[in-house]
Design a protein around this motif. Sequence first.
Motif, PDB file in Angstrom:
ATOM      1  N   ASN A   1       0.855  -1.343  -0.029  1.00  0.00           N
ATOM      2  CA  ASN A   1      -0.052   0.102   0.062  1.00  0.00           C
ATOM      3  C   ASN A   1       1.091   1.217   0.001  1.00  0.00           C
ATOM      4  OD1 ASN A   1      -2.050  -1.829   0.217  1.00  0.00           O
ATOM      5  ND2 ASN A   1      -2.476  -1.205   2.346  1.00  0.00           N
ATOM      6  N   SER A   2       0.279   2.276  -0.611  1.00  0.00           N
ATOM      7  CA  SER A   2       0.957   3.663  -0.303  1.00  0.00           C
ATOM      8  C   SER A   2       0.942   3.806   1.002  1.00  0.00           C
ATOM      9  CB  SER A   2       0.151   4.625  -1.050  1.00  0.00           C
ATOM     10  OG  SER A   2      -1.030   5.019  -0.687  1.00  0.00           O
ATOM     11  N   PRO A   3       1.595   4.945   1.649  1.00  0.00           N
ATOM     12  CA  PRO A   3       1.583   5.283   2.887  1.00  0.00           C
ATOM     13  C   PRO A   3       0.355   5.864   3.186  1.00  0.00           C
ATOM     14  CG  PRO A   3       3.722   6.229   1.743  1.00  0.00           C
ATOM     15  CD  PRO A   3       2.922   5.523   0.807  1.00  0.00           C
ATOM     16  N   ALA A   4      -0.314   6.837   2.328  1.00  0.00           N
ATOM     17  CA  ALA A   4      -1.655   7.348   2.754  1.00  0.00           C
ATOM     18  C   ALA A   4      -2.766   6.006   2.982  1.00  0.00           C
ATOM     19  CB  ALA A   4      -2.173   8.240   1.497  1.00  0.00           C
ATOM     20  N   GLU A   5      -2.408   4.931   2.091  1.00  0.00           N
ATOM     21  CA  GLU A   5      -3.340   3.946   2.175  1.00  0.00           C
ATOM     22  C   GLU A   5      -3.458   3.237   3.506  1.00  0.00           C
ATOM     23  OE1 GLU A   5      -4.144   2.650  -2.497  1.00  0.00           O
ATOM     24  OE2 GLU A   5      -2.386   1.724  -1.279  1.00  0.00           O
ATOM     25  N   ASN A   6      -2.054   3.213   3.903  1.00  0.00           N
ATOM     26  CA  ASN A   6      -2.065   2.594   5.425  1.00  0.00           C
ATOM     27  C   ASN A   6      -2.508   3.629   6.647  1.00  0.00           C
ATOM     28  OD1 ASN A   6      -0.419   0.383   4.305  1.00  0.00           O
ATOM     29  ND2 ASN A   6       1.460   0.965   5.836  1.00  0.00           N
ATOM     30  N   VAL A   7      -2.587   4.780   6.503  1.00  0.00           N
ATOM     31  CA  VAL A   7      -2.930   5.624   7.395  1.00  0.00           C
ATOM     32  C   VAL A   7      -4.560   5.603   7.376  1.00  0.00           C
ATOM     33  CG1 VAL A   7      -3.595   8.028   8.079  1.00  0.00           C
ATOM     34  CG2 VAL A   7      -0.969   7.156   7.360  1.00  0.00           C
ATOM     35  N   LEU A   8      -5.072   5.493   6.237  1.00  0.00           N
ATOM     36  CA  LEU A   8      -6.681   5.340   6.085  1.00  0.00           C
ATOM     37  C   LEU A   8      -6.986   4.008   6.317  1.00  0.00           C
ATOM     38  CD1 LEU A   8      -7.298   7.045   2.775  1.00  0.00           C
ATOM     39  CD2 LEU A   8      -7.568   7.952   4.973  1.00  0.00           C
ATOM     40  N   LEU A   9      -6.340   2.862   6.310  1.00  0.00           N
ATOM     41  CA  LEU A   9      -6.730   1.518   6.725  1.00  0.00           C
ATOM     42  C   LEU A   9      -6.533   1.433   8.289  1.00  0.00           C
ATOM     43  CD1 LEU A   9      -7.247  -1.291   6.120  1.00  0.00           C
ATOM     44  CD2 LEU A   9      -4.851  -1.856   5.875  1.00  0.00           C
ATOM     45  N   ALA A  10      -5.542   2.009   8.713  1.00  0.00           N
ATOM     46  CA  ALA A  10      -5.595   2.308  10.384  1.00  0.00           C
ATOM     47  C   ALA A  10      -7.019   2.905  10.847  1.00  0.00           C
ATOM     48  CB  ALA A  10      -4.323   3.076  10.686  1.00  0.00           C
ATOM     49  N   LYS A  11      -7.278   3.889  10.228  1.00  0.00           N
ATOM     50  CA  LYS A  11      -8.339   4.760  10.747  1.00  0.00           C
ATOM     51  C   LYS A  11      -9.511   3.471  10.599  1.00  0.00           C
ATOM     52  CE  LYS A  11     -10.997   8.844  10.282  1.00  0.00           C
ATOM     53  NZ  LYS A  11     -11.321  10.122   9.880  1.00  0.00           N
ATOM     54  N   GLN A  12      -9.921   3.134   9.305  1.00  0.00           N
ATOM     55  CA  GLN A  12     -10.880   2.272   9.233  1.00  0.00           C
ATOM     56  C   GLN A  12     -10.896   0.968  10.363  1.00  0.00           C
ATOM     57  OE1 GLN A  12     -10.520   0.727   5.179  1.00  0.00           O
ATOM     58  NE2 GLN A  12     -10.650   2.867   4.204  1.00  0.00           N
ATOM     59  N   LYS A  13      -9.747   0.683  10.581  1.00  0.00           N
ATOM     60  CA  LYS A  13      -9.569  -0.399  11.646  1.00  0.00           C
ATOM     61  C   LYS A  13      -9.979  -0.017  12.950  1.00  0.00           C
ATOM     62  CE  LYS A  13      -7.971  -3.687   9.185  1.00  0.00           C
ATOM     63  NZ  LYS A  13      -8.703  -5.078   8.698  1.00  0.00           N
ATOM     64  N   GLY A  14     -10.262   1.546  13.232  1.00  0.00           N
ATOM     65  CA  GLY A  14     -10.422   1.837  14.651  1.00  0.00           C
ATOM     66  C   GLY A  14      -9.262   2.478  15.374  1.00  0.00           C
ATOM     67  N   LEU A  15      -8.300   2.506  14.698  1.00  0.00           N
ATOM     68  CA  LEU A  15      -7.048   2.934  15.452  1.00  0.00           C
ATOM     69  C   LEU A  15      -7.006   4.242  15.735  1.00  0.00           C
ATOM     70  CD1 LEU A  15      -4.215   0.523  13.836  1.00  0.00           C
ATOM     71  CD2 LEU A  15      -5.356   0.086  16.029  1.00  0.00           C
ATOM     72  N   SER A  16      -6.271   4.698  16.632  1.00  0.00           N
ATOM     73  CA  SER A  16      -5.978   6.289  16.856  1.00  0.00           C
ATOM     74  C   SER A  16      -4.634   6.560  16.009  1.00  0.00           C
ATOM     75  CB  SER A  16      -5.860   6.569  18.304  1.00  0.00           C
ATOM     76  OG  SER A  16      -7.140   6.284  18.987  1.00  0.00           O
ATOM     77  N   GLY A  17      -3.763   5.784  15.904  1.00  0.00           N
ATOM     78  CA  GLY A  17      -2.449   6.081  15.200  1.00  0.00           C
ATOM     79  C   GLY A  17      -1.777   4.971  14.620  1.00  0.00           C
ATOM     80  N   ILE A  18      -0.934   5.445  13.684  1.00  0.00           N
ATOM     81  CA  ILE A  18      -0.004   4.267  13.161  1.00  0.00           C
ATOM     82  C   ILE A  18       1.370   5.016  12.901  1.00  0.00           C
ATOM     83  CG2 ILE A  18      -0.493   5.361  10.808  1.00  0.00           C
ATOM     84  CD1 ILE A  18      -0.604   2.294   9.510  1.00  0.00           C
ATOM     85  N   ALA A  19       2.410   3.959  12.765  1.00  0.00           N
ATOM     86  CA  ALA A  19       3.844   4.441  12.713  1.00  0.00           C
ATOM     87  C   ALA A  19       4.304   3.756  11.356  1.00  0.00           C
ATOM     88  CB  ALA A  19       4.894   3.648  13.483  1.00  0.00           C
ATOM     89  N   ILE A  20       4.903   4.217  10.448  1.00  0.00           N
ATOM     90  CA  ILE A  20       5.239   4.054   9.231  1.00  0.00           C
ATOM     91  C   ILE A  20       6.782   3.796   9.464  1.00  0.00           C
ATOM     92  CG2 ILE A  20       5.978   4.863   6.759  1.00  0.00           C
ATOM     93  CD1 ILE A  20       2.898   4.311   7.511  1.00  0.00           C
ATOM     94  N   THR A  21       7.134   2.351   9.204  1.00  0.00           N
ATOM     95  CA  THR A  21       8.441   1.895   9.275  1.00  0.00           C
ATOM     96  C   THR A  21       9.116   1.145   8.360  1.00  0.00           C
ATOM     97  OG1 THR A  21       7.420  -0.017  10.583  1.00  0.00           O
ATOM     98  CG2 THR A  21       8.236   2.020  11.914  1.00  0.00           C
ATOM     99  N   ASP A  22       9.309   1.892   7.349  1.00  0.00           N
ATOM    100  CA  ASP A  22       9.853   1.107   6.084  1.00  0.00           C
ATOM    101  C   ASP A  22      11.269   0.885   6.168  1.00  0.00           C
ATOM    102  OD1 ASP A  22       7.907   0.703   4.173  1.00  0.00           O
ATOM    103  OD2 ASP A  22       7.680   2.934   3.884  1.00  0.00           O
ATOM    104  N   HIS A  23      11.732  -0.191   5.526  1.00  0.00           N
ATOM    105  CA  HIS A  23      13.163  -0.634   5.493  1.00  0.00           C
ATOM    106  C   HIS A  23      14.164   0.343   5.103  1.00  0.00           C
ATOM    107  CE1 HIS A  23      11.729  -4.921   6.948  1.00  0.00           C
ATOM    108  NE2 HIS A  23      10.938  -4.761   5.725  1.00  0.00           N
ATOM    109  N   ASP A  24      14.900   0.580   5.944  1.00  0.00           N
ATOM    110  CA  ASP A  24      16.222   1.612   5.175  1.00  0.00           C
ATOM    111  C   ASP A  24      15.949   2.855   4.517  1.00  0.00           C
ATOM    112  OD1 ASP A  24      17.589  -0.550   6.656  1.00  0.00           O
ATOM    113  OD2 ASP A  24      17.835  -1.765   4.513  1.00  0.00           O
ATOM    114  N   THR A  25      14.428   3.258   4.739  1.00  0.00           N
ATOM    115  CA  THR A  25      14.201   4.584   4.078  1.00  0.00           C
ATOM    116  C   THR A  25      12.998   5.198   4.884  1.00  0.00           C
ATOM    117  OG1 THR A  25      13.207   5.259   2.089  1.00  0.00           O
ATOM    118  CG2 THR A  25      12.359   3.471   2.686  1.00  0.00           C
ATOM    119  N   VAL A  26      13.081   6.615   4.730  1.00  0.00           N
ATOM    120  CA  VAL A  26      11.909   7.205   5.262  1.00  0.00           C
ATOM    121  C   VAL A  26      11.328   8.155   4.128  1.00  0.00           C
ATOM    122  CG1 VAL A  26      13.046   7.895   7.403  1.00  0.00           C
ATOM    123  CG2 VAL A  26      13.663   9.242   5.380  1.00  0.00           C
TER     124      VAL A  26
END
Length: 287
Positions: free
Chosen positions: A23-48
Amino acid sequence: MRSTNGNGRCDLHTHTSASDGMNSPAENVLLAKQKGLSGIAITDHDTVAGITEALEMGREAGMIVVPGIEISTNAGGKDIHVLGYGLNHEDSLLLERLTQLRATREKRNEMILDKLRELNIPISLQEVKEGLNRPLSPDESIGRPHIADAMVRKGYVTDLRDAFDRYLGEGRPAYASLPRIAPEVAMNWIRDAGGAPVLAHPGLYGDDHLVRDIVEKGKPAGIEVYHSDHGPADEERYMEMVNQYGLIATGGSDYHGIRQGVVFHGDVGSRSVPVETIERLMETTRS
């Protein structure tokens, strides 16, 4: 750190298309919201590379987004991963260091492809990249799941798990490892960039003596106790270690998206921690 949305919990380990997630970073954030979470961390391998997009979507969606990373290291002959949270993803020294790490990752990919060819599984790096269906930016990274995708497309394996179990996993015939920085070096890099280092999924290393040695040398802020590949016994054991060393227990799904209909490693939110965990991690960066 507060959010008016969600259940007060945060998944602190997810990957996006900036490394080996689907997924794109934005898609991960929206998926976390759909799951009812309050937050999410983006932790990609060796890149920001995915953080800016995720932060922007977090502001739009009213979600907490933690800038993070998962750095590849080596200790005791094993690949060890170090998570970093709350770091300055625009820090010039960090970006320079990560460029060097991705060069090592590219050499490793070439070694894996060479081994696959020796096993009569001819796959080119170009074929791997074509599977992305988009151009690869310079600060993104290719990993083993991308190679596994190409193996599935060409019919050499049935799915991602089959590729890792038979060829790409540690100890398998196409596995490759190059000299990498030590975990304590990665932890210092994260601290240099204003972040809090955490030892990722210790249960996957199969060596708690090594885990203790890494903790004692690197002095991370925390240990990832809750992970999709940790069972109850693992969680109990590493919580005891957290308490022994006075560290912070973190957790996350290690979500990479859905490949061939299978979620890898776990779905967003399948492992999570209270939002207060983020606050505790950030407190360590100010001490």
